[in-house]
Motif scaffolding. Structure first.
Motif, PDB file in Angstrom:
ATOM      1  N   MET A  69      -5.020  17.665  59.805  1.00 50.73           N
ATOM      2  CA  MET A  69      -5.122  18.196  58.451  1.00 50.73           C
ATOM      3  C   MET A  69      -6.478  17.847  57.831  1.00 50.73           C
ATOM      4  SD  MET A  69      -2.674  17.201  55.220  1.00 50.73           S
ATOM      5  CE  MET A  69      -1.303  16.932  56.336  1.00 50.73           C
ATOM      6  N   ALA A  70      -6.877  16.571  57.975  1.00 56.27           N
ATOM      7  CA  ALA A  70      -8.151  16.123  57.406  1.00 56.27           C
ATOM      8  C   ALA A  70      -9.328  16.796  58.105  1.00 56.27           C
ATOM      9  CB  ALA A  70      -8.260  14.603  57.517  1.00 56.27           C
ATOM     10  N   PRO A  93     -12.559  15.976  47.421  1.00 58.60           N
ATOM     11  CA  PRO A  93     -11.317  16.631  46.990  1.00 58.60           C
ATOM     12  C   PRO A  93     -10.767  17.620  48.004  1.00 58.60           C
ATOM     13  CG  PRO A  93     -13.189  17.560  45.820  1.00 58.60           C
ATOM     14  CD  PRO A  93     -13.713  16.371  46.585  1.00 58.60           C
ATOM     15  N   ALA A  94     -11.622  18.180  48.854  1.00 62.68           N
ATOM     16  CA  ALA A  94     -11.134  19.154  49.831  1.00 62.68           C
ATOM     17  C   ALA A  94     -10.361  18.493  50.964  1.00 62.68           C
ATOM     18  CB  ALA A  94     -12.310  19.946  50.406  1.00 62.68           C
ATOM     19  N   VAL A  95     -10.733  17.267  51.320  1.00 55.21           N
ATOM     20  CA  VAL A  95     -10.156  16.612  52.491  1.00 55.21           C
ATOM     21  C   VAL A  95      -9.045  15.628  52.129  1.00 55.21           C
ATOM     22  CG1 VAL A  95     -10.649  15.081  54.449  1.00 55.21           C
ATOM     23  CG2 VAL A  95     -12.280  16.883  53.804  1.00 55.21           C
ATOM     24  N   MET A 215      -5.236  22.511  49.573  1.00 55.75           N
ATOM     25  CA  MET A 215      -3.827  22.891  49.579  1.00 55.75           C
ATOM     26  C   MET A 215      -3.543  24.052  50.534  1.00 55.75           C
ATOM     27  SD  MET A 215      -3.139  22.436  45.471  1.00 55.75           S
ATOM     28  CE  MET A 215      -1.348  22.524  45.556  1.00 55.75           C
ATOM     29  N   GLY A 216      -4.316  25.114  50.448  1.00 55.73           N
ATOM     30  CA  GLY A 216      -4.097  26.261  51.320  1.00 55.73           C
ATOM     31  C   GLY A 216      -4.540  26.010  52.743  1.00 55.73           C
ATOM     32  N   GLY A 217      -5.776  25.516  52.896  1.00 59.81           N
ATOM     33  CA  GLY A 217      -6.298  25.219  54.228  1.00 59.81           C
ATOM     34  C   GLY A 217      -5.518  24.108  54.903  1.00 59.81           C
ATOM     35  N   GLY A 218      -5.132  23.094  54.129  1.00 61.12           N
ATOM     36  CA  GLY A 218      -4.341  21.998  54.683  1.00 61.12           C
ATOM     37  C   GLY A 218      -2.998  22.466  55.196  1.00 61.12           C
ATOM     38  N   VAL A 244       0.446  20.269  51.247  1.00 58.92           N
ATOM     39  CA  VAL A 244       0.168  21.045  50.030  1.00 58.92           C
ATOM     40  C   VAL A 244      -0.047  20.148  48.814  1.00 58.92           C
ATOM     41  CG1 VAL A 244       1.331  23.117  50.826  1.00 58.92           C
ATOM     42  CG2 VAL A 244       2.654  21.385  49.614  1.00 58.92           C
ATOM     43  N   MET A 245      -0.230  18.845  49.057  1.00 59.09           N
ATOM     44  CA  MET A 245      -0.539  17.955  47.942  1.00 59.09           C
ATOM     45  C   MET A 245      -1.949  18.243  47.422  1.00 59.09           C
ATOM     46  SD  MET A 245       1.917  15.852  47.107  1.00 59.09           S
ATOM     47  CE  MET A 245       3.184  17.090  47.437  1.00 59.09           C
TER      48      MET A 245
END
Length: 255
Positions: A69-70, A93-95, A215-218, A244-245
């Motif tokens: 995810m990261a 914030p993205a990761v 959220m979306g990419g994760g 989605v956190m």
């Protein structure tokens, strides 16, 4: 829907309390967040992980999923940085997701003690990355030395060591650790409310892209990982919940 509301509404209720208190100037967000970061959160990680079962399958799903995810969101954010020319600060914030105050709270409310333990493994994985790679992003030079001073690493490592070797601390020591750890989630939620009260968005587009990537990419990266692995059950549910956190409050503290 009722289960979702019972899971989410208590979390947002405590956030709303912090937001309301922020208008009265009776709490200092920096002091509260530092107390949560340096005292309560390490105690919570030690308390949760010292009781967790070191199951190989669970580790592959939860820890591996957190890593995928990261890495996936970092790649997406890096592509956006290259295309737009924005600074590397967008990576934080993205990761790095909100795995403590919202993630643990939602996992515990939705799936009980077992969900809380599964969430703790995801939280630890993200916290370790945030306390090393995240600090390197924020600080750049000498970031590793700063990362080694983060107590989250030692709270998590101590809890895992206690679980692996079967150590049991005397109740005289474990009781205050449990008490301090119990403060972490509500304290972080109140901190989030305080910070939202004082939030000023100056770069709306990069901020929005970072949240969408997080959220979306994760979610997409995690769903693909789980599909390839064929994972089912509670661990799959918890990992998807974490995917989605929103971005972590701790990013502001690290920055």
């Amino acid at each position: 829907m009722l289960v979702a509301l019972h899971t989410v509404l208590p979390v947002f209720g405590v956030i709303a309390l912090g937001y309301a208190l922020g208008g009265r100037q009776i709490l200092d967000a920096r002091t509260l967040s530092n107390l949560a970061l340096f005292v309560a959160s390490p105690c919570l990680l030690f308390s949760l992980l010292s009781d967790v079962e070191l199951d190989t399958t669970r580790w592959v799903v939860l820890v591996g999923g957190a890593g995928v995810m990261a890495a996936g969101t970092a790649l997406l954010a890096a592509l956006y940085m290259r295309a737009s020319g924005v600074g590397r600060g967008v990576l934080l914030p993205a990761v790095f997701l909100n795995g403590g105050n919202m993630g643990l709270a939602c996992a515990g409310l939705a799936y009980g003690e077992e969900g809380l333990q599964a969430g703790a493994l995801v939280f630890v994985s993200i916290a370790v990355l945030n306390s090393t790679f995240g600090i390197w992003i924020a600080k750049g030079k000498n970031g590793l030395g700063e990362a080694l001073r983060m107590p989250l690493l030692y709270g998590a490592g101590g809890g895992l060591a206690a679980s692996f070797f079967g150590w049991e601390l005397p109740r005289l020591l474990m009781a205050p650790i449990d008490m301090l750890g119990a403060m972490a989630i509500p304290m972080l939620l109140v901190t989030l409310g305080l910070q939202l009260r004082r939030l000023v968005v100056s770069d709306f587009v990069p901020a929005s892209v970072a949240v969408m990537v997080r959220m979306g990419g994760g979610f997409v990266c995690t769903l693909l990982f789980l599909w390839l692995l064929g994972a089912e059950g509670l661990d799959r549910k918890v990992l998807l919940l974490y995917s989605v956190m929103p971005p972590a409050v701790i990013n502001a503290v690290i920055a």
